[in-house]
Design a protein around this motif. Structure first.
Motif, PDB file in Angstrom:
ATOM      1  N   LEU A 293      -8.992 -68.920  -5.579  1.00 36.11           N
ATOM      2  CA  LEU A 293      -9.857 -68.089  -4.400  1.00 36.11           C
ATOM      3  C   LEU A 293      -8.847 -66.638  -4.417  1.00 36.11           C
ATOM      4  N   LYS A 294      -9.762 -65.757  -4.402  1.00 43.07           N
ATOM      5  CA  LYS A 294      -8.994 -64.294  -3.765  1.00 43.07           C
ATOM      6  C   LYS A 294      -9.184 -64.402  -2.263  1.00 43.07           C
ATOM      7  N   VAL A 295      -8.172 -64.297  -1.406  1.00 45.38           N
ATOM      8  CA  VAL A 295      -8.053 -64.206  -0.089  1.00 45.38           C
ATOM      9  C   VAL A 295      -7.562 -63.047   0.499  1.00 45.38           C
ATOM     10  N   GLU A 296      -8.186 -62.320   1.365  1.00 44.29           N
ATOM     11  CA  GLU A 296      -7.628 -61.330   2.112  1.00 44.29           C
ATOM     12  C   GLU A 296      -7.550 -61.286   3.564  1.00 44.29           C
ATOM     13  N   GLY A 297      -6.545 -60.660   4.331  1.00 43.65           N
ATOM     14  CA  GLY A 297      -6.582 -60.507   5.581  1.00 43.65           C
ATOM     15  C   GLY A 297      -5.617 -61.685   6.237  1.00 43.65           C
ATOM     16  N   ASP A 298      -6.204 -62.592   7.357  1.00 36.43           N
ATOM     17  CA  ASP A 298      -5.217 -63.367   8.219  1.00 36.43           C
ATOM     18  C   ASP A 298      -4.746 -64.545   7.051  1.00 36.43           C
ATOM     19  N   ARG A 299      -3.473 -64.670   7.477  1.00 36.78           N
ATOM     20  CA  ARG A 299      -2.902 -65.907   6.427  1.00 36.78           C
ATOM     21  C   ARG A 299      -2.658 -67.117   7.611  1.00 36.78           C
ATOM     22  N   PHE A 300      -3.103 -67.174   8.941  1.00 34.73           N
ATOM     23  CA  PHE A 300      -2.949 -68.193   9.782  1.00 34.73           C
ATOM     24  C   PHE A 300      -1.594 -68.788  10.061  1.00 34.73           C
ATOM     25  N   GLY A 301      -0.782 -68.052   9.848  1.00 32.55           N
ATOM     26  CA  GLY A 301       0.828 -68.504   9.933  1.00 32.55           C
ATOM     27  C   GLY A 301       1.161 -69.272   8.778  1.00 32.55           C
ATOM     28  N   ILE A 302       0.560 -69.400   8.018  1.00 34.49           N
ATOM     29  CA  ILE A 302       1.055 -70.350   6.704  1.00 34.49           C
ATOM     30  C   ILE A 302       1.867 -69.420   5.761  1.00 34.49           C
ATOM     31  N   THR A 303       2.970 -70.375   5.670  1.00 35.29           N
ATOM     32  CA  THR A 303       4.170 -69.815   4.712  1.00 35.29           C
ATOM     33  C   THR A 303       3.808 -69.551   3.225  1.00 35.29           C
ATOM     34  N   PRO A 304       3.993 -68.391   2.699  1.00 36.03           N
ATOM     35  CA  PRO A 304       3.358 -68.479   1.237  1.00 36.03           C
ATOM     36  C   PRO A 304       4.301 -69.436   0.467  1.00 36.03           C
ATOM     37  N   GLY A 305       3.490 -70.023  -0.351  1.00 40.94           N
ATOM     38  CA  GLY A 305       4.037 -71.087  -1.419  1.00 40.94           C
ATOM     39  C   GLY A 305       3.864 -72.383  -0.806  1.00 40.94           C
ATOM     40  N   ALA A 306       3.458 -72.638   0.569  1.00 36.76           N
ATOM     41  CA  ALA A 306       3.070 -73.828   0.936  1.00 36.76           C
ATOM     42  C   ALA A 306       2.023 -74.666  -0.014  1.00 36.76           C
ATOM     43  N   SER A 307       2.189 -75.829   0.170  1.00 39.73           N
ATOM     44  CA  SER A 307       1.230 -76.827  -0.673  1.00 39.73           C
ATOM     45  C   SER A 307       0.475 -77.638   0.378  1.00 39.73           C
ATOM     46  N   PHE A 308      -0.749 -77.490   0.105  1.00 43.32           N
ATOM     47  CA  PHE A 308      -1.958 -78.385   1.287  1.00 43.32           C
ATOM     48  C   PHE A 308      -2.404 -79.537   0.307  1.00 43.32           C
ATOM     49  N   LEU A 309      -2.122 -80.721   0.333  1.00 41.86           N
ATOM     50  CA  LEU A 309      -2.645 -81.856  -0.520  1.00 41.86           C
ATOM     51  C   LEU A 309      -3.599 -82.480   0.272  1.00 41.86           C
ATOM     52  N   GLU A 310      -4.907 -82.501  -0.230  1.00 39.19           N
ATOM     53  CA  GLU A 310      -6.172 -83.261   0.148  1.00 39.19           C
ATOM     54  C   GLU A 310      -6.118 -84.687  -0.392  1.00 39.19           C
ATOM     55  N   SER A 311      -5.703 -85.704   0.224  1.00 40.15           N
ATOM     56  CA  SER A 311      -5.395 -87.006  -0.581  1.00 40.15           C
ATOM     57  C   SER A 311      -6.315 -88.250   0.164  1.00 40.15           C
ATOM     58  N   GLY A 312      -7.501 -87.678   0.947  1.00 34.27           N
ATOM     59  CA  GLY A 312      -7.995 -88.855   1.738  1.00 34.27           C
ATOM     60  C   GLY A 312      -8.540 -90.050   0.517  1.00 34.27           C
ATOM     61  N   LYS A 313      -9.214 -89.605  -0.442  1.00 34.89           N
ATOM     62  CA  LYS A 313      -9.618 -90.585  -1.341  1.00 34.89           C
ATOM     63  C   LYS A 313      -9.415 -90.104  -2.697  1.00 34.89           C
ATOM     64  N   PRO A 314      -8.933 -90.918  -3.702  1.00 35.46           N
ATOM     65  CA  PRO A 314      -8.834 -90.403  -5.278  1.00 35.46           C
ATOM     66  C   PRO A 314      -9.658 -89.663  -5.687  1.00 35.46           C
ATOM     67  N   GLU A 315     -10.861 -89.894  -5.383  1.00 36.81           N
ATOM     68  CA  GLU A 315     -12.008 -89.111  -5.974  1.00 36.81           C
ATOM     69  C   GLU A 315     -12.315 -87.731  -5.420  1.00 36.81           C
ATOM     70  N   GLY A 316     -11.511 -87.328  -4.646  1.00 30.13           N
ATOM     71  CA  GLY A 316     -11.493 -86.040  -3.920  1.00 30.13           C
ATOM     72  C   GLY A 316     -10.269 -85.356  -3.900  1.00 30.13           C
ATOM     73  N   LEU A 317      -9.108 -85.786  -4.561  1.00 32.01           N
ATOM     74  CA  LEU A 317      -7.851 -85.421  -4.530  1.00 32.01           C
ATOM     75  C   LEU A 317      -7.751 -84.042  -5.019  1.00 32.01           C
ATOM     76  N   ILE A 318      -7.122 -83.179  -4.293  1.00 31.99           N
ATOM     77  CA  ILE A 318      -6.985 -82.031  -4.831  1.00 31.99           C
ATOM     78  C   ILE A 318      -5.631 -81.287  -3.952  1.00 31.99           C
ATOM     79  N   ASN A 319      -4.962 -80.315  -4.924  1.00 31.19           N
ATOM     80  CA  ASN A 319      -3.679 -79.552  -4.126  1.00 31.19           C
ATOM     81  C   ASN A 319      -4.045 -78.326  -4.046  1.00 31.19           C
ATOM     82  N   PHE A 320      -3.696 -77.659  -3.028  1.00 31.39           N
ATOM     83  CA  PHE A 320      -3.790 -76.160  -2.993  1.00 31.39           C
ATOM     84  C   PHE A 320      -2.423 -75.518  -2.809  1.00 31.39           C
ATOM     85  N   ASP A 321      -2.265 -74.568  -3.675  1.00 33.09           N
ATOM     86  CA  ASP A 321      -0.848 -73.827  -3.484  1.00 33.09           C
ATOM     87  C   ASP A 321      -1.628 -72.410  -2.946  1.00 33.09           C
ATOM     88  N   MET A 322      -0.767 -72.271  -1.574  1.00 34.78           N
ATOM     89  CA  MET A 322      -1.280 -71.183  -0.619  1.00 34.78           C
ATOM     90  C   MET A 322      -0.548 -69.996  -0.625  1.00 34.78           C
TER      91      MET A 322
END
Ligand SMILES: Cc1cc2nc3c(=O)[nH]c(=O)nc-3n(C[C@H](O)[C@H](O)[C@H](O)COP(=O)(O)OP(=O)(O)OC[C@H]3O[C@@H](n4cnc5c(N)ncnc54)[C@H](O)[C@@H]3O)c2cc1C
Length: 444
Positions: A293-322
């Motif tokens: 995703l190309k994102v512009e503007g507010d970064r919501f206080g998230i440190t560049p390089g943070a990883s957000f892992l969605e891990s609720g269930k294996p069939e929706g597992l996805i990691n985001f490099d922020m």
């Protein structure tokens, strides 16, 4: 463990081996008009390495590439402005990976992995409870300890079987880690093959691994937009048909992904030998994919390089490099059947899904920052048919079998034939060089 592509911890193995030492002699080829000595099919890491090595021996070589660019599954995508590696990103086992040297020789900077920025785990977009996070960490550790202790000497198992008795809670958690590293469901991964994969430290290429691979093809006769549809090896040489016609050569090094061979995109005359077809039957393609995703503007206080892992269930597992390297990008990656599903759903649905998820994680204001997206869906890419080769349980001999020369004039090379280096760019390069070395050795 921070999930990312290929956090592998595997054994040492020499690629190519005796398979590549089989008899091949350009000198013995009966006199028959050939347009060129060697045709290489595919201008990815393997094809480029093979062609450079053939060229260095003084033979004529042309590379036929289906895409309008070189590099194959190593591809630096700049379509969003800031660039990112849409395929390979890490120079794995960098101490012995040929790309450490190639980068140095070309004056291209490499750097240690850009870790940092923190790691947050979510379940359906909500922060995961600490106890669940601890459970996840413990479960991931089990894979390597099981590989050390479970006997796979007498029978090859799937990774799922290997971990099967961890219990109904731990097993899915442990196996889900493989979706982001190997890109495939654990029931479809051979434990023996997984164990033989090489490990080591990783480097990245800030200017793009894909750019580096493409650049390494400089000076070669690479013919772009030339999808090969037929290879006739019935005579003493080979006749290769691509978009603009046929080309004859004394030998062919074929580096297309196994997904392309299995999809029968290339017709062989005569058909490939049974041993080669059996080898192909034991190899499949994983489905690791990224969405940027190309994102512009507010970064919501998230440190560049943070990883957000969605891990609720294996069939929706996805990691985001922020915001990696401070760029205006968020890069999601996922594997296995979920990646297949999202690839088939198409770019609009994929973008909507990840935007919704990130809006739950961060807040609905996130939506306003999303300006564009890019979705390199390797699973539905006709020149890849997936991310990289996965060896099916019980077929751990398939990689070496696939590397066996066919009729002394057709060599299959590429990441799938790279033994312990399989699934990587470094392995592809070593496999391409091994094929070319067999030509040179046997010519002598
Ligand atoms: C999302 C993702 C992440 C990855 N991450 C990493 C990583 O971090 N580190 C790493 O080392 N590896 C990684 N890999 C794997 C790595 O990209 C591959 O193993 C490697 O690039 C394979 O090189 P290759 O030359 O064997 O095949 P390819 O790069 O696929 O080259 C084969 C070439 O053949 C061409 N071709 C296909 N069909 C035809 C045809 N009919 N006629 C002519 N040409 C054809 C293709 O277009 C392609 O250019 C990743 C892969 C993916 C998809």
């Amino acid at each position: 463990m921070k999930p990312r592509y290929a956090t592998l911890d595997r054994r040492k193995l020499l690629i190519g081996g005796s398979a590549m030492a089989a008899a091949f002699s350009l000198a013995r080829a009966p006199a028959r008009a050939a347009d060129i000595d060697v045709i290489v099919v595919g201008a990815g890491a393997a094809g480029i390495a093979a062609a450079q090595a053939v060229k260095a021996t003084g033979r004529s070589v042309a590379v036929l590439e289906a895409r309008g660019r070189a590099g194959g599954r190593a591809f630096t995508d700049s379509s969003l402005g800031p660039s990112y590696d849409a395929g390979a990103m890490y120079i794995h086992w960098a101490e012995r990976n040929p790309w450490s040297d190639i980068a140095r020789e070309l004056g291209v900077e490499t750097a240690p992995e850009p870790w940092g920025g923190g790691f947050r785990v979510f379940a359906e977009g909500r922060p995961m409870a600490d106890a669940d996070r601890r459970r996840r960490r413990d479960a991931f550790r089990q894979i390597d300890s099981r590989l050390e202790t479970v006997d796979i000497g007498t029978r090859d198992l799937s990774i799922a079987e290997l971990l099967g008795d961890l219990g109904p809670e731990m097993t899915p958690v442990a196996t889900s880690g493989l979706l982001l590293s190997i890109g495939e469901e654990s029931s479809r991964i051979s434990a023996r093959d997984y164990q033989r994969l090489w490990s080591g430290d990783d480097l990245v290429v800030p200017s793009g691994y894909g750019n580096l691979v493409a650049r390494s093809g400089a000076g070669l006769d690479i013919r772009l937009n030339e999808p090969v549809t037929a290879i006739d090896w019935s005579g003493s040489g080979v006749t290769v048909t691509s978009r603009s016609g046929t080309l004859r050569a004394k030998a062919c090094i074929l580096t297309v992904p196994v997904g392309v061979l299995k999809a029968e995109a290339i017709r062989f005359t005569p058909a490939l030998p049974a041993a080669t077809r059996d080898a192909l039957a034991g190899l499949n393609m994983g489905a690791l994919t990224k969405i940027a995703l190309k994102v512009e503007g507010d970064r919501f206080g998230i440190t560049p390089g943070a990883s957000f892992l969605e891990s609720g269930k294996p069939e929706g597992l996805i990691n985001f490099d922020m915001y990696p390297d401070g760029k205006d990008l968020v890069i999601g990656y996922c594997g296995g059947d979920f990646a297949r599903q999202i690839s088939q759903a198409g770019p609009d649905e994929a973008r909507a899904h990840v935007t919704d998820l990130l809006a739950t994680m961060i807040g609905s204001e996130f939506r306003k920052t999303v300006k564009a997206s890019s979705f390199p869906a390797w699973w539905i890419d006709p020149f890849a048919h997936g991310s990289y080769s996965i060896c099916a349980p019980g077929h751990d001999a398939a990689r070496d079998a696939l590397a066996q020369p066919v009729g002394e004039r057709l060599f299959i090379a590429g990441e799938a034939t790279a033994g312990g280096g399989a699934i990587t760019v470094g392995g592809a390069t070593l496999a391409g060089r091994a094929a070319a070395a067999a030509l040179a050795r046997l010519k002598a």
